[in-house]
Design an enzyme around this catalytic site. Structure first.
Site, PDB file in Angstrom:
ATOM      1  N   GLN A 282      21.502  52.659  30.579  1.00 45.76           N
ATOM      2  CA  GLN A 282      21.286  51.265  30.966  1.00 45.76           C
ATOM      3  C   GLN A 282      22.592  50.476  30.947  1.00 45.76           C
ATOM      4  O   GLN A 282      23.129  50.141  31.987  1.00 45.76           O
ATOM      5  CB  GLN A 282      20.245  50.607  30.052  1.00 45.76           C
ATOM      6  CG  GLN A 282      19.804  49.247  30.529  1.00 45.76           C
ATOM      7  CD  GLN A 282      18.503  48.790  29.869  1.00 45.76           C
ATOM      8  OE1 GLN A 282      17.740  49.586  29.341  1.00 45.76           O
ATOM      9  NE2 GLN A 282      18.251  47.504  29.900  1.00 45.76           N
ATOM     10  N   ASP A 283      23.122  50.166  29.756  1.00 42.91           N
ATOM     11  CA  ASP A 283      24.442  49.532  29.710  1.00 42.91           C
ATOM     12  C   ASP A 283      25.202  50.039  28.493  1.00 42.91           C
ATOM     13  O   ASP A 283      24.634  50.715  27.641  1.00 42.91           O
ATOM     14  CB  ASP A 283      24.367  48.003  29.764  1.00 42.91           C
ATOM     15  CG  ASP A 283      23.557  47.391  28.648  1.00 42.91           C
ATOM     16  OD1 ASP A 283      23.566  46.158  28.546  1.00 42.91           O
ATOM     17  OD2 ASP A 283      22.919  48.111  27.863  1.00 42.91           O
ATOM     18  N   PRO A 284      26.503  49.750  28.398  1.00 37.98           N
ATOM     19  CA  PRO A 284      27.317  50.336  27.328  1.00 37.98           C
ATOM     20  C   PRO A 284      26.906  49.835  25.943  1.00 37.98           C
ATOM     21  O   PRO A 284      26.316  48.761  25.791  1.00 37.98           O
ATOM     22  CB  PRO A 284      28.737  49.862  27.666  1.00 37.98           C
ATOM     23  CG  PRO A 284      28.702  49.458  29.104  1.00 37.98           C
ATOM     24  CD  PRO A 284      27.314  48.954  29.337  1.00 37.98           C
TER      25      PRO A 284
END
EC number: 3.2.2.27
Length: 237
Positions: free
Chosen positions: A76-78
């Site tokens: 999804q995101d870092p």
């Protein structure tokens, strides 16, 4: 595509591996990318801490060129904590404690293939073998999960998936959780293998649907069926 001098100059500033840069040229010159650049510039002007470091933002694509991709693991995101994110989905830098999701991934890998559980969470070795560890959103503000959603990254990574979908065949897409599965609806199931399971985060995994998904053995079985070298999932100590 004939580029103007201004467009060539703009492309030259993108620190992206050449095969990806060629295939994504139209997107890299699009208003989405202009807007994203402006957003990131404003964040830096406001002295916000952004993860991963700027040189690692495109790590997934720079380590795994287009023609080398065998597998995509979509995140999804870092990670938004210090010294965690290294530009590869689910991966953390060496010397950093394993996040819970990655611990669960390693547990499933051990159960599935008997691979010893790694003491570190740097997945670069997977990326070097053709596992594209792609987050949907490639940057995040420190301590602010999902803070860079809807700024243009989702469209960029959709374009990455479209390039793989159209230009390549027999890629395994591993989609954990509803977010990744929605993003993966654009994948052609006749050309590629799509493996889905619950997300490895403790909340989702403990409800069932992640442990026992056997995506690692299924991936290698599919690759071998199509004459492609399987992935050595074991990380160095």
């Amino acid at each position: 595509m004939q580029l103007t001098e201004q467009q060539q100059d703009k492309l030259s500033k993108v620190q992206l591996e050449e095969s990806w840069k060629r295939s994504l040229t139209s997107f890299l010159l699009s208003p989405y990318m202009d807007s994203l650049r402006d957003f990131l510039f404003q964040q830096k002007q406001a002295q916000k801490t952004i993860y991963p470091p700027s040189k690692q933002i495109f790590n997934a694509l720079n380590i795994t060129p287009l023609d080398h991709v065998k597998v995509v693991i979509l995140g999804q995101d870092p990670y938004h904590g210090p010294n965690q994110a290294n530009g590869l989905s689910f991966s953390v830098q060496r010397g950093v404690a394993l996040p819970p999701s990655l611990r669960n991934i390693f547990h499933e890998l051990h159960t599935d293939l008997g691979v010893p559980v790694s003491r570190h969470g740097d997945l670069t070795k997977w990326a070097e073998q053709g596992v594209l560890l792609l987050n949907s959103v490639l940057t995040v503000e420190a301590g602010q999960p999902t803070s860079h959603h809807k700024q243009g990254w989702e469209e960029f990574t959709d374009a990455v998936i479209d390039v793989l979908n159209e230009q390549r065949e027999h890629i395994v897409f591993i989609l954990w959780g509803a977010y990744a599965q929605r993003k993966g609806q654009r994948i052609n199931r006749e050309k590629h293998l799509v493996l889905t399971a619950a997300h490895p985060s403790p909340l989702a995994a403990n409800r069932g649907g992640f442990f026992g998904c056997k995506v690692f053995s299924k991936t290698n079985q599919y690759l071998k069926q199509h004459g492609i070298e399987p992935i050595d999932w074991q990380l160095d100590a």
